[in-house]
Design an enzyme around this catalytic site. Sequence first.
Site, mmCIF file in Angstrom:
data_model
loop_
_atom_site.group_PDB
_atom_site.id
_atom_site.type_symbol
_atom_site.label_atom_id
_atom_site.label_comp_id
_atom_site.label_asym_id
_atom_site.label_seq_id
_atom_site.Cartn_x
_atom_site.Cartn_y
_atom_site.Cartn_z
ATOM 1 N N SER A 231 -9.766 1.881 2.601
ATOM 2 C CA SER A 231 -8.875 2.610 1.735
ATOM 3 C C SER A 231 -7.837 1.731 1.027
ATOM 4 C CB SER A 231 -8.134 3.686 2.538
ATOM 5 O OG SER A 231 -7.348 3.109 3.544
ATOM 6 N N LYS B 26 0.842 -1.197 0.000
ATOM 7 C CA LYS B 26 0.000 0.000 0.000
ATOM 8 C C LYS B 26 0.878 1.247 0.000
ATOM 9 C CE LYS B 26 -3.948 2.024 2.522
ATOM 10 N NZ LYS B 26 -4.913 1.835 3.619
ATOM 11 N N SER C 269 -9.939 -0.395 6.939
ATOM 12 C CA SER C 269 -9.405 -0.193 5.589
ATOM 13 C C SER C 269 -8.733 -1.394 4.939
ATOM 14 C CB SER C 269 -8.402 0.956 5.601
ATOM 15 O OG SER C 269 -9.068 2.157 5.366
HETATM 16 N N1 GLN Z 1 -13.185 3.824 5.981
HETATM 17 C C1 GLN Z 1 -12.619 4.276 7.198
HETATM 18 C C2 GLN Z 1 -12.416 5.756 7.159
HETATM 19 O O1 GLN Z 1 -12.744 6.338 6.192
HETATM 20 C C3 GLN Z 1 -11.415 3.492 7.530
HETATM 21 C C4 GLN Z 1 -10.125 4.112 7.157
HETATM 22 C C5 GLN Z 1 -8.940 3.258 7.528
HETATM 23 O O2 GLN Z 1 -9.062 2.216 8.145
HETATM 24 N N2 GLN Z 1 -7.777 3.744 7.178
HETATM 25 O O3 GLN Z 1 -11.994 6.345 8.092
#
Ligand code: GLN
Length: 498
Positions: free
Chosen positions: A161, A86, A185
């Site tokens: 993400s 990532k 994410s």
């Molecule tokens: N979807 C979540 C957010 O928007 C999780 C983000 C993450 O785990 N980095 O905050």
Amino acid sequence: MMKELMTITDCRKALCKREISARELTELYLQQIDARDREIGAYLTVCAEKAIQKAKEADSIFTRSADVVSLERNSNTLCGIPYACKDNIVTKGVRTTCASRILQDFVSPYDAAVVERLQSSGAVMLGKTNMDEFAMGSACEHSALGRTVHPLDPARSPGGSSGGSAAAVAAGEAVFALGSDTGGSARQPASFCGLVAMKPTYGLVPRYGLVEFASSMDTICPMTRTVEDNRMVLAALAGADPRDMTSVTPPNEWFEGIKRQSLVPDLKGKRIAMAADISRFCDAATLANTLRAARMLEELGCIVEETELPSPDHALETYVILTAAESSSNLARYDGIRYGTGANGESYREIAGCARTTGFGEEVTRRILTGAYALSAAHGGKYFHKIKNVQRNILHQMDAVMERYDAILMPTTGSVAFPLADGEKTENRYDSDRFTVYANLTGLPALQIPSGGDGKLPTGVSLLGRRFGEVELYRIAQRLEEMLAEKIAEEVTEYGGV
Ligand code: GLN
């Protein structure tokens, strides 16, 4: 050409028997990236030359080893295995952008601890994957640098993400990937793309070199095709690093457990809490498949009981405020001087203003502003303190549940992959984190595995465990995975792209 999508175990067998060299294997994956990634958009950067170089080094290890048996015994199970990273995990000499304009030319002078560990285990990094900017989002739609689509349906999102990491593995463009998870994410995109993802106990995998979003909840996660593959990657990543003060070394038994090839575990008498009141937050297929997973656990001898968890609404609200607050402080360093280039101005205020206004996207800006408000002196920090108390409450309640149960079963997220954004309000996306945030707010480990599908797309289920309970979660999940394999084949379209 590969006939089917390979796991780490498949690759390792082929490498040890010398049916394929690490170089050939890496070339196969690079070809697949060439063939598919224009459409899928999993990668922001591909480092073909570096990958081939690393694969050659792996080959020299394979040729030096005398025979297949000694190779198979070698504990470096990831030697020669191509993976994707990532783009919020820093890599020396390969740009790390966090999918943000403000970092689009940033090249780190050092490798993240996890990247060093994978390097020394001989794994081959193919490139860096797309994500929501600074890991804030659930659909990869907040990337400033590219668009990623779901490998099974180009009109849908791979999740986020860590959407690029999930899409890369699901499309056969990497054998495994690293993702990060602050509120879901890694698990949510894994659920959307039919993969396995472990959010480890907070601190188990060092964060040194992970670009901070909300430091008290950020974790680095293995994303794989199978539970067994996941175990192997976590084994390579775990253990304290002095450069991350929050990292911890688990008890010795943990390392013994994680290294052992899992025996077929007996689940008789294991106590599983089934999250109550999930139907409100799930589509029909997700709900049905979660209930089916619960029945299967019962067939395996587990005792499954419905249990009330802390309010999912409170959990989500707590998560949103805490992460906004932490991110507003973490992202203060992007000021056009320390990070970010090309900003104009006569004073610090002007330069920082210019860098931040042009460098950050809408979602990142929204969170920084929300966080600054929650932390502001004008409110005496009272929001922040209040919300920390709510978090503590959630933690105590969850610990009390974990005293009575070996694991908690819940859907990973409420739906299958959603359609790509088309003017949809981004706030709606926060709902997809409703179940995942429990593990981040408490630091507990949680494992996502595919639970079936809706006839086309995958659904996912999660097992949440005790602190350092990763091995236990893998054991339970492995049995479920076996039982579900046939159903998944019936209910999810096969990816035919390789
Ligand atoms: N979807 C979540 C957010 O928007 C999780 C983000 C993450 O785990 N980095 O905050």
